[in-house]
Design an enzyme around this catalytic site. Structure first.
Site, PDB file in Angstrom:
ATOM      1  N   GLU A   3       4.621  -4.817   7.669  1.00 58.68           N
ATOM      2  CA  GLU A   3       3.900  -3.867   8.217  1.00 58.68           C
ATOM      3  C   GLU A   3       4.312  -3.689  10.037  1.00 58.68           C
ATOM      4  O   GLU A   3       4.405  -2.465  10.058  1.00 58.68           O
ATOM      5  CB  GLU A   3       2.440  -4.306   8.366  1.00 58.68           C
ATOM      6  N   GLY A  14       0.366  -5.095   1.289  1.00 59.06           N
ATOM      7  CA  GLY A  14      -0.740  -4.880   0.296  1.00 59.06           C
ATOM      8  C   GLY A  14      -0.677  -5.694  -0.880  1.00 59.06           C
ATOM      9  O   GLY A  14      -1.760  -6.174  -1.338  1.00 59.06           O
ATOM     10  N   ALA A  21       0.971  -1.067   0.044  1.00 64.21           N
ATOM     11  CA  ALA A  21      -0.192  -0.162  -0.091  1.00 64.21           C
ATOM     12  C   ALA A  21       0.848   1.363   0.014  1.00 64.21           C
ATOM     13  O   ALA A  21       2.012   1.046   0.416  1.00 64.21           O
ATOM     14  CB  ALA A  21      -0.971  -0.047   1.226  1.00 64.21           C
ATOM     15  N   GLU A  53      -0.894  -9.367   0.011  1.00 63.24           N
ATOM     16  CA  GLU A  53      -2.330  -9.553   0.567  1.00 63.24           C
ATOM     17  C   GLU A  53      -3.143  -9.687  -0.821  1.00 63.24           C
ATOM     18  O   GLU A  53      -4.087 -10.529  -0.695  1.00 63.24           O
ATOM     19  CB  GLU A  53      -2.915  -8.305   1.173  1.00 63.24           C
TER      20      GLU A  53
HETATM   21  C1  HXC Z   1       5.057   4.404  -1.643  1.00 63.56           C
HETATM   22  C2  HXC Z   1       6.712   3.481  -2.584  1.00 63.56           C
HETATM   23  C3  HXC Z   1       6.281   2.210  -1.996  1.00 63.56           C
HETATM   24  C4  HXC Z   1       5.277   1.990  -1.087  1.00 63.56           C
HETATM   25  C5  HXC Z   1       8.222   1.895  -3.222  1.00 63.56           C
HETATM   26  N1  HXC Z   1       7.822   3.140  -3.188  1.00 63.56           N
HETATM   27  N2  HXC Z   1       7.369   1.376  -2.546  1.00 63.56           N
HETATM   28  N3  HXC Z   1       6.009   4.476  -2.477  1.00 63.56           N
HETATM   29  N4  HXC Z   1       4.539   3.450  -0.885  1.00 63.56           N
HETATM   30  N5  HXC Z   1       4.871   0.941  -0.742  1.00 63.56           N
HETATM   31  C6  HXC Z   1       8.655   4.366  -4.128  1.00 63.56           C
HETATM   32  C7  HXC Z   1       9.836   4.679  -3.461  1.00 63.56           C
HETATM   33  O1  HXC Z   1       9.494   5.687  -2.540  1.00 63.56           O
HETATM   34  C8  HXC Z   1      10.210   5.483  -4.783  1.00 63.56           C
HETATM   35  O2  HXC Z   1       9.894   6.587  -4.980  1.00 63.56           O
HETATM   36  C9  HXC Z   1      10.207   4.471  -5.745  1.00 63.56           C
HETATM   37  O3  HXC Z   1       8.877   3.838  -5.306  1.00 63.56           O
HETATM   38  C10 HXC Z   1      11.051   3.496  -6.099  1.00 63.56           C
HETATM   39  O4  HXC Z   1      11.382   2.635  -4.794  1.00 63.56           O
HETATM   40  P1  HXC Z   1      12.640   2.330  -4.220  1.00 63.56           P
HETATM   41  O5  HXC Z   1      12.656   2.256  -2.748  1.00 63.56           O
HETATM   42  O6  HXC Z   1      13.781   3.760  -4.604  1.00 63.56           O
HETATM   43  O7  HXC Z   1      13.302   1.203  -5.007  1.00 63.56           O
HETATM   44  P2  HXC Z   1      14.230   0.109  -4.519  1.00 63.56           P
HETATM   45  O8  HXC Z   1      15.569   0.553  -4.019  1.00 63.56           O
HETATM   46  O9  HXC Z   1      14.440  -0.900  -5.421  1.00 63.56           O
HETATM   47  O10 HXC Z   1      13.479  -0.749  -3.216  1.00 63.56           O
HETATM   48  C11 HXC Z   1      12.343  -1.523  -3.491  1.00 63.56           C
HETATM   49  C12 HXC Z   1      11.549  -1.886  -2.230  1.00 63.56           C
HETATM   50  C13 HXC Z   1      11.208  -0.554  -1.418  1.00 63.56           C
HETATM   51  C14 HXC Z   1      12.521  -2.746  -1.551  1.00 63.56           C
HETATM   52  C15 HXC Z   1      10.241  -2.572  -2.537  1.00 63.56           C
HETATM   53  O11 HXC Z   1      10.792   0.338  -2.292  1.00 63.56           O
HETATM   54  C16 HXC Z   1      10.415  -0.879  -0.114  1.00 63.56           C
HETATM   55  O12 HXC Z   1      10.817  -1.356   0.699  1.00 63.56           O
HETATM   56  N6  HXC Z   1       9.050  -0.284  -0.311  1.00 63.56           N
HETATM   57  C17 HXC Z   1       8.285  -0.315   0.750  1.00 63.56           C
HETATM   58  C18 HXC Z   1       7.951  -1.786   0.877  1.00 63.56           C
HETATM   59  C19 HXC Z   1       6.544  -2.123   2.063  1.00 63.56           C
HETATM   60  O13 HXC Z   1       7.037  -1.556   3.259  1.00 63.56           O
HETATM   61  N7  HXC Z   1       5.495  -2.185   1.806  1.00 63.56           N
HETATM   62  C20 HXC Z   1       4.360  -2.339   2.792  1.00 63.56           C
HETATM   63  C21 HXC Z   1       3.629  -0.992   2.765  1.00 63.56           C
HETATM   64  S1  HXC Z   1       2.343  -1.177   4.303  1.00 63.56           S
HETATM   65  P3  HXC Z   1      10.849   7.876  -5.384  1.00 63.56           P
HETATM   66  O14 HXC Z   1       9.801   9.043  -5.508  1.00 63.56           O
HETATM   67  O15 HXC Z   1      11.773   8.038  -4.276  1.00 63.56           O
HETATM   68  O16 HXC Z   1      11.359   7.445  -6.694  1.00 63.56           O
HETATM   69  C22 HXC Z   1       1.064  -1.947   3.236  1.00 63.56           C
HETATM   70  C23 HXC Z   1      -0.189  -1.947   4.281  1.00 63.56           C
HETATM   71  C24 HXC Z   1      -1.246  -2.620   3.642  1.00 63.56           C
HETATM   72  O17 HXC Z   1       1.180  -2.484   2.398  1.00 63.56           O
HETATM   73  C25 HXC Z   1      -2.334  -1.987   4.149  1.00 63.56           C
HETATM   74  C26 HXC Z   1      -3.631  -2.397   3.012  1.00 63.56           C
HETATM   75  C27 HXC Z   1      -4.766  -1.711   3.380  1.00 63.56           C
END
Ligand code: HXC
Length: 258
Positions: A131, A108, A63, A111
């Site tokens: 999360e 998400g 998400a 999920e």
């Molecule tokens: C917002 C995101 C994002 C996310 C990546 N980006 N994941 N933005 N939400 N979940 C954005 C980054 O900020 C970045 O934007 C661009 O996408 C590229 O990402 P990088 O981090 O530079 O890429 P990389 O180094 O290859 O790393 C990939 C990654 C990392 C390992 C997937 O992006 C990451 O850890 N993302 C978050 C993963 C996460 O925690 N997901 C769970 C979210 S909570 P810019 O603008 O800087 O280029 C969730 C709750 C669910 O899902 C609830 C449901 C209702």
């Protein structure tokens, strides 16, 4: 740029999630596009199987953390019902849905993949529920579906530690059913879709309904539902075609799905 691309090949629809700039992070607008695309598939009776994949290096990175960050509990409850609703829509669609996990599937994203009927992954895929590391928990069904899919012990470990797993580990846990090289991922997904599509589609859909019920129903109720669905299929032309072909020693049955 279209953020959700649908292509039809025969009776299979391929849905490609295409927001590479955020690695397909699920913001409100994107979830609504995905939901609209699912409606398009739902309304096309010529589609028998749906494959969902991502463009670029992610299936779905989760998400959208930037969109969620400033919300309070009431706002995020409504927001999370979009993700939860999306996953329910996938899970309860009549047709089988295959997640072709091409890269990152976090939060998400995993999920959503878990709401699909079948998951396959490319060798470079990485999955997890990060999360708790963000100070929250899953909000779109992760705590409910992961234990049902891989058992409680492994699910609790993945959820509490927020650790990522590679495709090989996901295969060994039964979270995905095949791991293939990235360039063969869609070929494998279409091959599974083809295997499904040669069968009677009324039967496939009844089977999905029955298996879905197994997640939430007492065994007695589930078996009764199964027997009702099984019996109803005896009023179809497909049952006479399928069983008739066996009795006549015919191969290559062509079902009319009626
Ligand atoms: C917002 C995101 C994002 C996310 C990546 N980006 N994941 N933005 N939400 N979940 C954005 C980054 O900020 C970045 O934007 C661009 O996408 C590229 O990402 P990088 O981090 O530079 O890429 P990389 O180094 O290859 O790393 C990939 C990654 C990392 C390992 C997937 O992006 C990451 O850890 N993302 C978050 C993963 C996460 O925690 N997901 C769970 C979210 S909570 P810019 O603008 O800087 O280029 C969730 C709750 C669910 O899902 C609830 C449901 C209702």
């Amino acid at each position: 740029m279209t953020d959700v691309i649908i292509e039809k090949k025969g009776h299979t629809a391929l849905m490609t999630l295409n927001r590479p700039s955020s690695l397909n992070a699920l913001c409100e607008e994107f979830m609504s596009s995905v939901s609209g695309a699912l409606d398009e598939v739902l309304n096309d009776s010529d589609i028998y199987t749906l494959i969902i994949t991502g463009s670029g290096k992610a299936f779905i990175s989760g998400a959208d953390i930037k969109e969620m960050y400033g919300k309070n509990s009431r706002e995020i409850f409504d927001w999370s019902s979009l993700g939860s609703g999306l996953n329910m829509k996938i899970e309860t669609m009549e047709i089988p849905v295959i997640a072709a996990i091409n890269g990152y599937a976090f939060g998400g994203g995993l999920e959503l993949a878990m709401a699909c009927d079948i998951r396959i992954a490319s060798e470079n895929a990485v999955m997890g529920l990060p999360e708790t590391g963000l100070g929250v928990i899953c909000g779109a069904g992760g705590t409910q579906r992961l234990p049902r899919l891989i058992g409680e012990s492994a699910a609790r470990e993945l959820i509490f530690t927020a650790s990522s797993i590679d495709a090989g580990r996901a295969l060994s846990l039964g979270l995905v059913s095949h791991v293939v090289p990235g360039e063969r991922l869609l070929e494998k997904a279409f091959s599974i879709a083809g295997e499904i599509e040669k069968n009677g589609q009324l039967a496939v859909r009844a089977a999905k309904k029955a298996v879905n019920a197994a997640r939430n129903t007492k065994i007695e109720d589930g078996c009764l539902l199964e027997r009702r669905l099984f019996s109803a299929l005896f009023d179809t032309e497909d049952q006479k075609t399928g069983m008739g072909a066996f009795i006549a020693g015919k191969k290559n049955v062509v079902f009319k799905n009626r």
